[in-house]
Design a protein around this motif. Sequence first.
Motif, PDB file in Angstrom:
ATOM      1  N   ARG A 154     -10.225   5.088  -3.386  1.00  0.00           N
ATOM      2  CA  ARG A 154      -9.098   6.016  -3.348  1.00  0.00           C
ATOM      3  C   ARG A 154      -7.986   5.514  -4.280  1.00  0.00           C
ATOM      4  O   ARG A 154      -7.357   6.297  -4.976  1.00  0.00           O
ATOM      5  N   ALA A 155      -7.792   4.197  -4.279  1.00  0.00           N
ATOM      6  CA  ALA A 155      -6.710   3.634  -5.100  1.00  0.00           C
ATOM      7  C   ALA A 155      -6.963   3.862  -6.577  1.00  0.00           C
ATOM      8  O   ALA A 155      -6.026   3.984  -7.350  1.00  0.00           O
ATOM      9  N   LEU A 185      -7.498   1.092 -15.889  1.00  0.00           N
ATOM     10  CA  LEU A 185      -6.693   2.245 -16.287  1.00  0.00           C
ATOM     11  C   LEU A 185      -5.405   1.848 -16.987  1.00  0.00           C
ATOM     12  O   LEU A 185      -4.496   2.663 -17.110  1.00  0.00           O
ATOM     13  N   PHE A 217      -7.388  -6.169  -4.050  1.00  0.00           N
ATOM     14  CA  PHE A 217      -7.510  -6.339  -2.606  1.00  0.00           C
ATOM     15  C   PHE A 217      -7.721  -7.796  -2.211  1.00  0.00           C
ATOM     16  O   PHE A 217      -8.164  -8.624  -3.011  1.00  0.00           O
ATOM     17  N   ASP A 244     -12.944  -1.415   3.334  1.00  0.00           N
ATOM     18  CA  ASP A 244     -11.985  -1.582   2.237  1.00  0.00           C
ATOM     19  C   ASP A 244     -12.408  -0.852   0.972  1.00  0.00           C
ATOM     20  O   ASP A 244     -11.579  -0.379   0.219  1.00  0.00           O
ATOM     21  N   TYR A 245     -13.720  -0.799   0.702  1.00  0.00           N
ATOM     22  CA  TYR A 245     -14.108  -0.222  -0.580  1.00  0.00           C
ATOM     23  C   TYR A 245     -13.847   1.276  -0.667  1.00  0.00           C
ATOM     24  O   TYR A 245     -13.754   1.827  -1.761  1.00  0.00           O
ATOM     25  N   GLU A 274     -11.047   2.575   0.549  1.00  0.00           N
ATOM     26  CA  GLU A 274      -9.642   2.558   0.141  1.00  0.00           C
ATOM     27  C   GLU A 274      -9.528   2.164  -1.332  1.00  0.00           C
ATOM     28  O   GLU A 274      -8.698   2.701  -2.071  1.00  0.00           O
ATOM     29  N   ALA A 275     -10.371   1.230  -1.753  1.00  0.00           N
ATOM     30  CA  ALA A 275     -10.346   0.801  -3.151  1.00  0.00           C
ATOM     31  C   ALA A 275     -10.708   1.969  -4.066  1.00  0.00           C
ATOM     32  O   ALA A 275     -10.107   2.145  -5.123  1.00  0.00           O
ATOM     33  N   ARG A 293     -11.478  -3.758 -12.208  1.00  0.00           N
ATOM     34  CA  ARG A 293     -11.257  -2.389 -11.732  1.00  0.00           C
ATOM     35  C   ARG A 293      -9.779  -2.022 -11.783  1.00  0.00           C
ATOM     36  O   ARG A 293      -9.418  -0.906 -12.155  1.00  0.00           O
ATOM     37  N   ARG A 300       0.816  -1.212   0.000  1.00  0.00           N
ATOM     38  CA  ARG A 300       0.000   0.000   0.000  1.00  0.00           C
ATOM     39  C   ARG A 300       0.846   1.256   0.000  1.00  0.00           C
ATOM     40  O   ARG A 300       0.469   2.274  -0.573  1.00  0.00           O
ATOM     41  N   GLN A 334      -1.814  -0.047  -9.545  1.00  0.00           N
ATOM     42  CA  GLN A 334      -3.113  -0.414  -8.993  1.00  0.00           C
ATOM     43  C   GLN A 334      -2.959  -1.529  -7.963  1.00  0.00           C
ATOM     44  O   GLN A 334      -1.890  -2.112  -7.823  1.00  0.00           O
ATOM     45  N   ILE A 335      -4.060  -1.803  -7.290  1.00  0.00           N
ATOM     46  CA  ILE A 335      -4.019  -2.834  -6.258  1.00  0.00           C
ATOM     47  C   ILE A 335      -5.236  -3.747  -6.397  1.00  0.00           C
ATOM     48  O   ILE A 335      -6.326  -3.290  -6.758  1.00  0.00           O
ATOM     49  N   ILE A 385       2.183   1.958  -3.620  1.00  0.00           N
ATOM     50  CA  ILE A 385       1.293   2.582  -4.600  1.00  0.00           C
ATOM     51  C   ILE A 385       0.666   3.870  -4.068  1.00  0.00           C
ATOM     52  O   ILE A 385      -0.161   4.478  -4.729  1.00  0.00           O
ATOM     53  N   SER A 393     -14.165  -5.221  -0.370  1.00  0.00           N
ATOM     54  CA  SER A 393     -13.517  -4.184  -1.173  1.00  0.00           C
ATOM     55  C   SER A 393     -14.399  -3.683  -2.309  1.00  0.00           C
ATOM     56  O   SER A 393     -13.983  -2.839  -3.082  1.00  0.00           O
ATOM     57  N   ASP A 422      -9.863  -9.089   0.140  1.00  0.00           N
ATOM     58  CA  ASP A 422     -11.194  -9.598   0.428  1.00  0.00           C
ATOM     59  C   ASP A 422     -12.213  -9.026  -0.555  1.00  0.00           C
ATOM     60  O   ASP A 422     -12.604  -7.873  -0.446  1.00  0.00           O
ATOM     61  N   LEU A 466      -1.115   4.497  -1.163  1.00  0.00           N
ATOM     62  CA  LEU A 466      -2.298   4.535  -0.290  1.00  0.00           C
ATOM     63  C   LEU A 466      -1.908   4.930   1.126  1.00  0.00           C
ATOM     64  O   LEU A 466      -2.710   5.469   1.877  1.00  0.00           O
TER      65      LEU A 466
END
Lengths: 316, 292
Positions: free
Chosen positions: B189-190, A166, A92, B183-184, B186-187, A162, A53, A89-90, A56, A98, A94, A58
Amino acid sequence: MAELIKTVDLKKYFKLSKTEYLHAVDGVNLSIEKGRTLGVVGESGCGKSTLGRTMIGLNNATSGEIWFEGEDLLKLSPSRRKAYRSKMQIIFQDPYSSLDPRMSVFQLIAEPLISNKVHKAKGELVDHVSYLMEKVGLDQRFINAYPHEMDGGRRQRVGIARALALNPEFIVCDEPVSALDVSIQAQIINLLMDMQEEMGLTYMFITHDLSVVRHMSDEIMVMYLGQCVEKAPAAELFRNPLHPYTKALLAAIPQPVIGEKMNKEIIRGEVSDPINPAPGCRFASRCKHCCPQCTQADVPLKKVENAHEVACVLYK
Amino acid sequence: MGENTVKVKIKKKSQAGDIWRRFLKNKTAVFGLIVFSLIMLVVLLADVIVSYDSALTQNIMDRLQAPGAAHWFGTDNFGRDIFARIVHGSRNSLLVGIGAVAIGITVGGLLGSVAGFYGGKIDSVIGRIMDTIMSIPLMLLVLSLVTALGNSLINVLLAMMIANIPQYVRIVRAAILSVVGQDYIEAARACGTSNLKIIVKHVIPNAIGPIIVQATMAVGTMILNAAGISFLGMGIQPPTPEWGAMLNEGKQFMTMYPYIVVFPGIAIGLTALALNLMGDGLRDALDPKLKD
């Protein structure tokens, strides 16, 4: 091949009080070549996710350098840094938490495209979303579905779509399969590997599942309490683990041999406290090879063989 | 899939349409909506239904009459027609009830989301100010504010709104805190979503449930609070018709002539019930997980 991303002495401390700092990531040096995968393994709470994190953006790094395409990201102005963000990008861990439960698959996959103003016309946006869905193997009929209507594997495919939206170059996979059934894990891993081949992606694959990391990675980095204790090409690490912690980790992989006696090196004791840790090797208190040298000063990573580095006083 | 397969028609269903469909499936919520619409119709058409004069005209000969053909809901101790007073009182009551809640929720919601989203010092400052307001009893606060600002309906509304803000700040802040850690967020934001968009698209939709429920429950309470205030001689002054005030004025005749308080009571209860049913239905309709 050229390296895509590199960190130099990257640190991330969380301030708990005036004098207490939690050393989540403590001086990590790594570099990943374009199109390759670095596996990061270690037990829960060792700072794997924080490292990803922080890389990238965060989390804000406490100190150190993050080099990406020849620029130190931490020295860039916020606006210029933002331009790099879409390239990293990441995915996640879970897929149940997420994805926003109030958004449909279309909205979820379109979000990065809308936020970065990729398309002006709505038709283009719809086409792009359905293209991404096809790419990650999601049937078009799910476009209006909500996350709770899908199983874990399909949700994770939405998460991957997702991340791919990009056209990033670097993706941090933060334990992307640990919340999934074993049968679905394989599908998702194969999908990730296909994407890598097709788009030339660079992965940092964070996991605590050693069999997965062996399958995915070109190089593996073992972390213990915020520090890298061993780094080697995947095959080499499994063939010849050097650090006592790595040895214990590999010994913990179950061997399906009938009648085999359990003859394992079991690590005793608890993980030491990551808050203001004492100098020296952090594994010392649990290590059977521990000697006075271990606790005197920090043990740096040393190159032992070709590309095989280890932070342990046993190897000179 | 072969190449000849017809491409699946991708139609992005509108979110509002989805919510409306889910709302209509909920029978009690639709009932609430119908009742509330009727009440709003009465508010709008009060002058057409019965003239304002008949709500004020005192007729001592006709005082304390039971409900009948001449006076549908009977008359009060001054001989005023209770039906006319309820019809015209709806305007004042709903203005105070819904107005105080609506403004309170807007201001309180804004402060609460700022406190919850940014945390830290801003959160502490807002929190302490709200604690201070909450430490003063509601009636005392409203009375002193109205005394200071001057006696008018708008000032009563303002005072009740200020007294109301802290509870919305707290509810909204708690709801936002439960969402922000997810988490979403943060997602989002990412993938480069701005803070404002995160609040509007992720935080508010996920946090709005308990806020809607609280707001619809508060309207009835606000109408009764306004009645208490007018009973103490502030805000809406007699002979202006207002449901809460009618309850207070009729109190002394309650044992002998219960209909004096029964009808305004029903009016308040029905409004609160309709809003509650509607609010519950809306909360469920907004949550796609509760579909069908």
